[in-house]
Motif scaffolding. Structure first.
Motif, mmCIF file in Angstrom:
data_model
loop_
_atom_site.group_PDB
_atom_site.id
_atom_site.type_symbol
_atom_site.label_atom_id
_atom_site.label_comp_id
_atom_site.label_asym_id
_atom_site.label_seq_id
_atom_site.Cartn_x
_atom_site.Cartn_y
_atom_site.Cartn_z
ATOM 1 N N VAL A 1 0.837 -1.208 0.000
ATOM 2 C CA VAL A 1 0.000 0.000 0.000
ATOM 3 C C VAL A 1 0.872 1.258 0.000
ATOM 4 O O VAL A 1 0.592 2.205 -0.722
ATOM 5 C CB VAL A 1 -0.956 -0.021 1.209
ATOM 6 C CG1 VAL A 1 -1.626 1.336 1.400
ATOM 7 C CG2 VAL A 1 -2.003 -1.109 1.017
ATOM 8 N N SER A 2 1.949 1.256 0.788
ATOM 9 C CA SER A 2 2.806 2.437 0.823
ATOM 10 C C SER A 2 3.602 2.588 -0.470
ATOM 11 O O SER A 2 3.926 3.693 -0.871
ATOM 12 C CB SER A 2 3.745 2.381 2.022
ATOM 13 O OG SER A 2 4.551 1.223 1.973
ATOM 14 N N ALA A 3 3.905 1.477 -1.142
ATOM 15 C CA ALA A 3 4.601 1.560 -2.428
ATOM 16 C C ALA A 3 3.710 2.193 -3.488
ATOM 17 O O ALA A 3 4.186 2.921 -4.349
ATOM 18 C CB ALA A 3 5.050 0.163 -2.870
ATOM 19 N N ARG A 4 2.400 1.928 -3.402
ATOM 20 C CA ARG A 4 1.470 2.528 -4.372
ATOM 21 C C ARG A 4 1.414 4.044 -4.223
ATOM 22 O O ARG A 4 1.161 4.750 -5.197
ATOM 23 C CB ARG A 4 0.060 1.961 -4.180
ATOM 24 C CG ARG A 4 -0.085 0.552 -4.714
ATOM 25 C CD ARG A 4 -1.531 0.133 -4.747
ATOM 26 N NE ARG A 4 -2.356 1.127 -5.429
ATOM 27 C CZ ARG A 4 -3.550 0.878 -5.929
ATOM 28 N NH1 ARG A 4 -4.069 -0.320 -5.809
ATOM 29 N NH2 ARG A 4 -4.226 1.822 -6.523
ATOM 30 N N ILE A 5 1.633 4.559 -3.023
ATOM 31 C CA ILE A 5 1.590 6.007 -2.803
ATOM 32 C C ILE A 5 2.734 6.697 -3.558
ATOM 33 O O ILE A 5 2.558 7.773 -4.126
ATOM 34 C CB ILE A 5 1.664 6.309 -1.287
ATOM 35 C CG1 ILE A 5 0.422 5.760 -0.590
ATOM 36 C CG2 ILE A 5 1.795 7.813 -1.033
ATOM 37 C CD1 ILE A 5 0.518 5.772 0.922
ATOM 38 N N TRP A 6 3.916 6.050 -3.572
ATOM 39 C CA TRP A 6 5.087 6.675 -4.176
ATOM 40 C C TRP A 6 5.145 6.515 -5.688
ATOM 41 O O TRP A 6 5.970 7.138 -6.337
ATOM 42 C CB TRP A 6 6.363 6.113 -3.551
ATOM 43 C CG TRP A 6 6.427 6.387 -2.079
ATOM 44 C CD1 TRP A 6 6.275 5.482 -1.072
ATOM 45 C CD2 TRP A 6 6.635 7.650 -1.441
ATOM 46 N NE1 TRP A 6 6.370 6.115 0.138
ATOM 47 C CE2 TRP A 6 6.591 7.437 -0.044
ATOM 48 C CE3 TRP A 6 6.835 8.951 -1.926
ATOM 49 C CZ2 TRP A 6 6.754 8.470 0.872
ATOM 50 C CZ3 TRP A 6 6.988 9.967 -1.008
ATOM 51 C CH2 TRP A 6 6.959 9.745 0.359
ATOM 52 N N GLY B 1 1.324 9.001 -10.764
ATOM 53 C CA GLY B 1 -0.118 8.906 -10.878
ATOM 54 C C GLY B 1 -0.590 8.100 -12.067
ATOM 55 O O GLY B 1 -1.611 7.427 -12.003
ATOM 56 N N ASP B 2 0.155 8.138 -13.194
ATOM 57 C CA ASP B 2 -0.300 7.415 -14.379
ATOM 58 C C ASP B 2 -0.189 5.909 -14.210
ATOM 59 O O ASP B 2 -0.886 5.161 -14.885
ATOM 60 C CB ASP B 2 0.478 7.874 -15.625
ATOM 61 C CG ASP B 2 1.979 7.670 -15.469
ATOM 62 O OD1 ASP B 2 2.431 7.492 -14.318
ATOM 63 O OD2 ASP B 2 2.683 7.687 -16.479
ATOM 64 N N MET B 3 0.676 5.436 -13.282
ATOM 65 C CA MET B 3 0.799 4.004 -13.050
ATOM 66 C C MET B 3 -0.351 3.479 -12.183
ATOM 67 O O MET B 3 -0.610 2.289 -12.177
ATOM 68 C CB MET B 3 2.134 3.679 -12.379
ATOM 69 C CG MET B 3 3.306 3.861 -13.318
ATOM 70 S SD MET B 3 4.841 3.348 -12.552
ATOM 71 C CE MET B 3 4.645 1.576 -12.576
ATOM 72 N N LEU B 4 -1.015 4.374 -11.460
ATOM 73 C CA LEU B 4 -2.138 3.955 -10.621
ATOM 74 C C LEU B 4 -3.402 3.780 -11.441
ATOM 75 O O LEU B 4 -4.335 3.107 -11.012
ATOM 76 C CB LEU B 4 -2.385 4.996 -9.520
ATOM 77 C CG LEU B 4 -1.304 5.083 -8.458
ATOM 78 C CD1 LEU B 4 -1.621 6.217 -7.489
ATOM 79 C CD2 LEU B 4 -1.189 3.790 -7.682
ATOM 80 N N ALA B 5 -3.445 4.369 -12.643
ATOM 81 C CA ALA B 5 -4.629 4.264 -13.493
ATOM 82 C C ALA B 5 -4.724 2.845 -14.067
ATOM 83 O O ALA B 5 -3.725 2.165 -14.224
ATOM 84 C CB ALA B 5 -4.553 5.292 -14.635
ATOM 85 N N PRO B 6 -5.936 2.402 -14.366
ATOM 86 C CA PRO B 6 -6.095 1.079 -14.999
ATOM 87 C C PRO B 6 -5.407 1.028 -16.362
ATOM 88 O O PRO B 6 -5.266 2.053 -17.030
ATOM 89 C CB PRO B 6 -7.605 0.927 -15.162
ATOM 90 C CG PRO B 6 -8.225 1.984 -14.341
ATOM 91 C CD PRO B 6 -7.204 3.066 -14.128
ATOM 92 N N ALA B 7 -4.992 -0.157 -16.756
ATOM 93 C CA ALA B 7 -4.304 -0.304 -18.039
ATOM 94 C C ALA B 7 -5.282 -0.066 -19.195
ATOM 95 O O ALA B 7 -6.436 -0.473 -19.112
ATOM 96 C CB ALA B 7 -3.730 -1.714 -18.148
ATOM 97 N N PRO B 8 -4.826 0.590 -20.244
ATOM 98 C CA PRO B 8 -5.707 0.821 -21.406
ATOM 99 C C PRO B 8 -6.007 -0.484 -22.142
ATOM 100 O O PRO B 8 -5.204 -1.401 -22.138
ATOM 101 C CB PRO B 8 -4.896 1.773 -22.284
ATOM 102 C CG PRO B 8 -3.486 1.581 -21.876
ATOM 103 C CD PRO B 8 -3.517 1.205 -20.421
ATOM 104 N N PHE B 9 -7.183 -0.548 -22.754
ATOM 105 C CA PHE B 9 -7.595 -1.779 -23.448
ATOM 106 C C PHE B 9 -6.897 -1.942 -24.782
ATOM 107 O O PHE B 9 -6.566 -3.032 -25.205
ATOM 108 C CB PHE B 9 -9.116 -1.796 -23.650
ATOM 109 C CG PHE B 9 -9.866 -2.094 -22.383
ATOM 110 C CD1 PHE B 9 -9.831 -3.366 -21.828
ATOM 111 C CD2 PHE B 9 -10.587 -1.107 -21.753
ATOM 112 C CE1 PHE B 9 -10.520 -3.646 -20.664
ATOM 113 C CE2 PHE B 9 -11.282 -1.379 -20.576
ATOM 114 C CZ PHE B 9 -11.250 -2.657 -20.049
ATOM 115 N N SER B 10 -6.689 -0.841 -25.518
ATOM 116 C CA SER B 10 -6.125 -0.937 -26.858
ATOM 117 C C SER B 10 -4.606 -0.922 -26.836
ATOM 118 O O SER B 10 -4.023 -0.281 -25.991
ATOM 119 C CB SER B 10 -6.636 0.207 -27.725
ATOM 120 O OG SER B 10 -6.376 1.445 -27.087
#
Length: 41
Positions: free
Chosen positions: A24-29, A32-41
């Motif tokens: 959880v603490s690794a996700r904070i660091w 922001g673009d890595m926290l978004a869901p992966a694109p489908f295309s």
């Protein structure tokens, strides 16, 4: 069995809690673009 319940099980639960805390603490660091869901295309 008593040894397992009194020593191994609490240690495993604490280890699992620490691992979850690190994840959880690794996700904070992360950026922001890595926290978004992966694109489908």
């Amino acid at each position: 069995m008593q040894f397992f319940r009194s020593i191994i099980l609490p240690g495993f639960i604490i280890l699992l809690f620490i691992l979850a805390l690190i994840v959880v603490s690794a996700r904070i660091w992360l950026p922001g673009d890595m926290l978004a869901p992966a694109p489908f295309s």
